[in-house]
Motif scaffolding. Structure first.
Motif, mmCIF file in Angstrom:
data_model
loop_
_atom_site.group_PDB
_atom_site.id
_atom_site.type_symbol
_atom_site.label_atom_id
_atom_site.label_comp_id
_atom_site.label_asym_id
_atom_site.label_seq_id
_atom_site.Cartn_x
_atom_site.Cartn_y
_atom_site.Cartn_z
ATOM 1 N N GLU A 100 71.596 -30.353 -33.774
ATOM 2 C CA GLU A 100 71.536 -31.029 -35.281
ATOM 3 C C GLU A 100 71.765 -31.660 -35.753
ATOM 4 O O GLU A 100 72.918 -32.890 -34.817
ATOM 5 N N ARG A 145 84.064 -34.369 -33.506
ATOM 6 C CA ARG A 145 84.726 -33.117 -34.321
ATOM 7 C C ARG A 145 85.199 -32.284 -33.570
ATOM 8 O O ARG A 145 84.114 -31.324 -32.904
ATOM 9 N N LEU A 152 75.222 -21.001 -40.866
ATOM 10 C CA LEU A 152 75.524 -21.856 -39.573
ATOM 11 C C LEU A 152 77.273 -21.920 -39.569
ATOM 12 O O LEU A 152 77.281 -21.850 -37.568
ATOM 13 N N ARG A 179 78.590 -21.408 -35.191
ATOM 14 C CA ARG A 179 79.316 -22.540 -34.372
ATOM 15 C C ARG A 179 80.058 -21.279 -34.066
ATOM 16 O O ARG A 179 81.072 -21.509 -32.690
ATOM 17 N N SER A 237 73.433 -33.982 -38.424
ATOM 18 C CA SER A 237 74.049 -34.017 -39.495
ATOM 19 C C SER A 237 74.108 -33.662 -41.241
ATOM 20 O O SER A 237 75.333 -33.422 -41.386
ATOM 21 N N TYR A 275 88.039 -24.634 -42.348
ATOM 22 C CA TYR A 275 86.948 -23.771 -42.050
ATOM 23 C C TYR A 275 86.891 -22.340 -41.646
ATOM 24 O O TYR A 275 85.911 -21.481 -41.620
ATOM 25 N N GLU A 290 74.779 -21.762 -45.443
ATOM 26 C CA GLU A 290 76.162 -22.757 -44.513
ATOM 27 C C GLU A 290 77.749 -21.444 -44.152
ATOM 28 O O GLU A 290 77.755 -21.082 -42.829
ATOM 29 N N ARG A 301 78.936 -36.637 -32.574
ATOM 30 C CA ARG A 301 78.412 -37.269 -33.470
ATOM 31 C C ARG A 301 78.511 -39.059 -33.497
ATOM 32 O O ARG A 301 79.169 -39.812 -34.172
ATOM 33 N N ASP A 305 83.689 -33.882 -40.411
ATOM 34 C CA ASP A 305 82.709 -33.687 -41.125
ATOM 35 C C ASP A 305 83.007 -34.847 -42.680
ATOM 36 O O ASP A 305 82.310 -35.128 -42.665
#
Ligand code: IPM
Ligand code: MN
Length: 365
Positions: free
Chosen positions: A281, A139, A96, A100, A283, A146, A92, A110, A252
């Motif tokens: 991807e 989102r 990931l 991003r 979710s 984050y 993560e 989403r 999230d």
């Protein structure tokens, strides 16, 4: 003839199984359109860490940089196995989030979509579902908690503490707002703004920017809703939502709740769009508990392919055909064991059989 390069990052856990089914769908699209997809497989996630010592290795970065779009499977290990990887190298944080950040994929779409063929999966009562659920959660994906500064330590009194920063500037807010407004004006012209301005200053600025932008989209009605209240309303009356816009952390959490009202996160694909590059991807996570059993439904991965066709390759009609094909398979009474219990009246099929049936339907359509 168009030629698109797609980086294919199958990921961990159920990732390779559901990615294989998504590729079958791409092959059908390729066969009947004036297009070729050059698939470029690359290691990403825990599997990449164990092979290369890095969850997002240089070789994968090079492939992603050269690709027109990225199809990414779920990543991650279970709680225990995660401990085999140093915290900052875990998939993560080590793969990931860097992905991003690298591609600045600030806009995450989403869909929380429950057409009739899927209604039996939902835990909601039929009177709440009504004609079905059709929400697009937008989102913000590269800001907020984050990506803010993080600090952990022991203070002068010897007390352990942690500090994480929630930061947004107006350009970050306005670009995601424009995405949400544009989408809303193409749909039901209803935008629900999710915030927590009774407590968070970040939401005060968020709402201020929204008010400034709204006059540019006079046909879109804006409704403001506190994030906690939205969580309740998603269960009690999801029909009140069409496009919802929210910052990273709210997104999230609420998008997982979106999966909850559909009946499974397995029904949640997504698109992550940046200025120059997009990746697609599911979710959900890598579901290590069911990996390798051929029971995971590939819906979220095939749905991500549909979103790729529409957003990256301008193939909205084929995208629609892919959605319809999957719904047709469910409408025929089929399901996989991750979505349905044995004896629940569905015709149980495997991951591979589900993919085959989607391909069959797609060939008809
Ligand atoms: C998601 C996931 C990720 C997130 C994790 C895997 C870092 O939960 O895409 O929603 O929190 O954004
Ligand atoms: Mn999540």
């Amino acid at each position: 003839m168009k030629n698109y390069k797609i980086a294919v990052l199958a990921g961990d856990g159920i990732g390779p199984e559901i990615t294989a089914e998504a590729i079958k769908v791409l092959k059908v699209i390729e066969e009947r359109n004036d297009v070729t997809f050059e698939l470029l497989p690359a290691a990403f996630g825990a599997c990449a860490y164990f092979e290369f010592g890095d969850a997002f290795p240089e070789s994968t970065i090079a492939i992603c940089d050269s690709a027109d779009a990225i199809l990414k499977g779920p990543i991650g290990l279970n709680h225990e196995d995660s401990k085999k990887i140093p915290i900052d190298k875990q998939p993560e944080r080590g793969a990931l989030l860097p992905m991003r950040r690298r591609y600045n994929t600030y806009a995450n779409f989403r869909p929380v979509s429950l057409p009739k063929a899927l209604a039996h999966f939902s835990p909601l009562k039929p009177e709440i579902i009504g004609e079905g659920i059709d929400i697009m959660m937008v989102r913000e994906l590269v800001g907020g908690l984050y990506f803010g500064n993080k600090e952990m330590g022991v203070n002068e009194q010897g007390i352990r503490y942690v500090k994480e920063t929630l930061e947004y500037d107006e350009t970050q807010i306005s670009r995601i707002m424009h995405q949400a407004f544009k989408l809303a004006s193409k749909r039901r012209k209803l935008l629900t703004n999710i915030h927590k301005s009774n407590v968070l200053k970040s939401s005060v600025l968020w709402n201020e920017i929204l008010e400034e932008i709204a006059p540019q989209y006079p046909d879109v009605k804006v409704v403001h809703q506190l994030v906690d209240s939205a969580a309740t309303n998603l269960c009690l009356n999801p029909g009140q939502f069409d496009v919802m816009v929210m910052e990273n952390m709210f997104g999230d959490i609420l998008s997982d709740q979106g999966g909850g009202i559909l009946g499974s996160l397995g029904l949640m694909p997504s698109a992550c769009i940046g200025p120059d590059k997009a990746y697609y991807e599911p979710s959900h996570g890598s579901a290590p508990d069911i990996a390798g059993k051929n029971i995971a439904n590939p819906y979220s991965m095939i749905g991500s392919v549909a979103m790729m066709l529409e957003n990256s390759f301008d193939m909205a009609d084929e995208a629609k055909n892919v959605w319809n094909a999957m719904q047709a398979v469910f409408a025929d009474g089929y399901s996989t064991a991750d979505l349905s219990k044995a004896g629940s009246g569905v015709k149980m099929i495997s991951t591979v059989e589900f993919g085959d049936k989607v391909v069959e339907k797609l060939r008809l359509g």
